[in-house]
Scaffold this motif. Structure first.
Motif, PDB file in Angstrom:
ATOM      1  N   GLN A  17       5.957 -14.152   2.770  1.00 18.26           N
ATOM      2  CA  GLN A  17       7.197 -13.867   2.063  1.00 18.26           C
ATOM      3  C   GLN A  17       8.190 -13.119   2.954  1.00 18.26           C
ATOM      4  O   GLN A  17       9.384 -13.211   2.771  1.00 18.26           O
ATOM      5  CB  GLN A  17       6.958 -13.023   0.804  1.00 18.26           C
ATOM      6  N   THR A  26      16.270 -17.769   7.232  1.00 15.34           N
ATOM      7  CA  THR A  26      16.298 -17.543   5.790  1.00 15.34           C
ATOM      8  C   THR A  26      15.177 -18.328   5.128  1.00 15.34           C
ATOM      9  O   THR A  26      14.716 -19.341   5.660  1.00 15.34           O
ATOM     10  CB  THR A  26      17.642 -17.983   5.171  1.00 15.34           C
ATOM     11  N   THR A  27      14.752 -17.855   3.981  1.00 21.12           N
ATOM     12  CA  THR A  27      13.711 -18.591   3.264  1.00 21.12           C
ATOM     13  C   THR A  27      14.218 -19.968   2.852  1.00 21.12           C
ATOM     14  O   THR A  27      13.441 -20.912   2.811  1.00 21.12           O
ATOM     15  CB  THR A  27      13.197 -17.810   2.044  1.00 21.12           C
ATOM     16  N   GLU A  28      15.510 -20.078   2.581  1.00 25.51           N
ATOM     17  CA  GLU A  28      16.084 -21.383   2.219  1.00 25.51           C
ATOM     18  C   GLU A  28      15.968 -22.360   3.382  1.00 25.51           C
ATOM     19  O   GLU A  28      15.637 -23.532   3.193  1.00 25.51           O
ATOM     20  CB  GLU A  28      17.542 -21.241   1.777  1.00 25.51           C
ATOM     21  N   ALA A  29      16.250 -21.887   4.593  1.00 26.81           N
ATOM     22  CA  ALA A  29      16.133 -22.752   5.776  1.00 26.81           C
ATOM     23  C   ALA A  29      14.672 -23.083   6.051  1.00 26.81           C
ATOM     24  O   ALA A  29      14.324 -24.236   6.326  1.00 26.81           O
ATOM     25  CB  ALA A  29      16.760 -22.073   6.986  1.00 26.81           C
ATOM     26  N   ALA A  31      12.230 -23.287   3.992  1.00 19.72           N
ATOM     27  CA  ALA A  31      11.726 -24.210   2.976  1.00 19.72           C
ATOM     28  C   ALA A  31      11.983 -25.669   3.351  1.00 19.72           C
ATOM     29  O   ALA A  31      11.261 -26.560   2.910  1.00 19.72           O
ATOM     30  CB  ALA A  31      12.350 -23.902   1.618  1.00 19.72           C
ATOM     31  N   LYS A  32      12.965 -25.919   4.219  1.00 24.42           N
ATOM     32  CA  LYS A  32      13.304 -27.284   4.624  1.00 24.42           C
ATOM     33  C   LYS A  32      12.585 -27.730   5.898  1.00 24.42           C
ATOM     34  O   LYS A  32      12.708 -28.885   6.298  1.00 24.42           O
ATOM     35  CB  LYS A  32      14.813 -27.390   4.827  1.00 24.42           C
ATOM     36  N   GLU A  64       8.090 -25.480   2.648  1.00 21.91           N
ATOM     37  CA  GLU A  64       7.925 -25.226   1.223  1.00 21.91           C
ATOM     38  C   GLU A  64       6.517 -24.709   0.920  1.00 21.91           C
ATOM     39  O   GLU A  64       6.333 -23.755   0.170  1.00 21.91           O
ATOM     40  CB  GLU A  64       8.219 -26.503   0.436  1.00 21.91           C
ATOM     41  N   LEU A  67       5.848 -21.058   2.391  1.00 27.27           N
ATOM     42  CA  LEU A  67       6.376 -19.964   1.577  1.00 27.27           C
ATOM     43  C   LEU A  67       5.498 -19.646   0.370  1.00 27.27           C
ATOM     44  O   LEU A  67       5.625 -18.580  -0.225  1.00 27.27           O
ATOM     45  CB  LEU A  67       7.806 -20.278   1.133  1.00 27.27           C
TER      46      LEU A  67
END
Length: 85
Positions: A17, A26-29, A31-32, A64, A67
């Motif tokens: 995390q 970033t966690t958004e990046a 995740a991809k 994904e 995380l």
């Protein structure tokens, strides 16, 4: 579920995390990321982790999934959480 053959245990410094924030991803990046990108990212976290980036690729751990990993899942792919790298 984790796929692929088991490899030797490795040490991962931070919980998943928080690891993304440690090197400015970033966690958004994250995740991809595909499994190859996750493996490269893990290798760049610390020189001590480079030999073990393979674990994430062979088990097809994409961003994904990465995380969502917990200690039990990391142990299942041969990664244990201990201290800082």
């Amino acid at each position: 579920a984790v796929r692929g053959a088991a490899r030797p245990q490795v040490n991962l410094a931070a919980g998943t995390q928080y690891a993304a924030m440690d090197i400015g991803v970033t966690t958004e990046a994250l995740a991809k990321f595909d499994d190859k990108q996750v493996a490269q990212w893990v290798a760049n976290l610390s020189p001590k982790l480079r030999p073990f980036a393979y674990n994430f690729e062979v088990h097809q751990i994409d961003g994904e999934v990465f995380l969502q990993l917990d200690n039990a899942m990391l142990m299942e792919i041969g990664v244990s959480l201990v201290g800082a790298c």
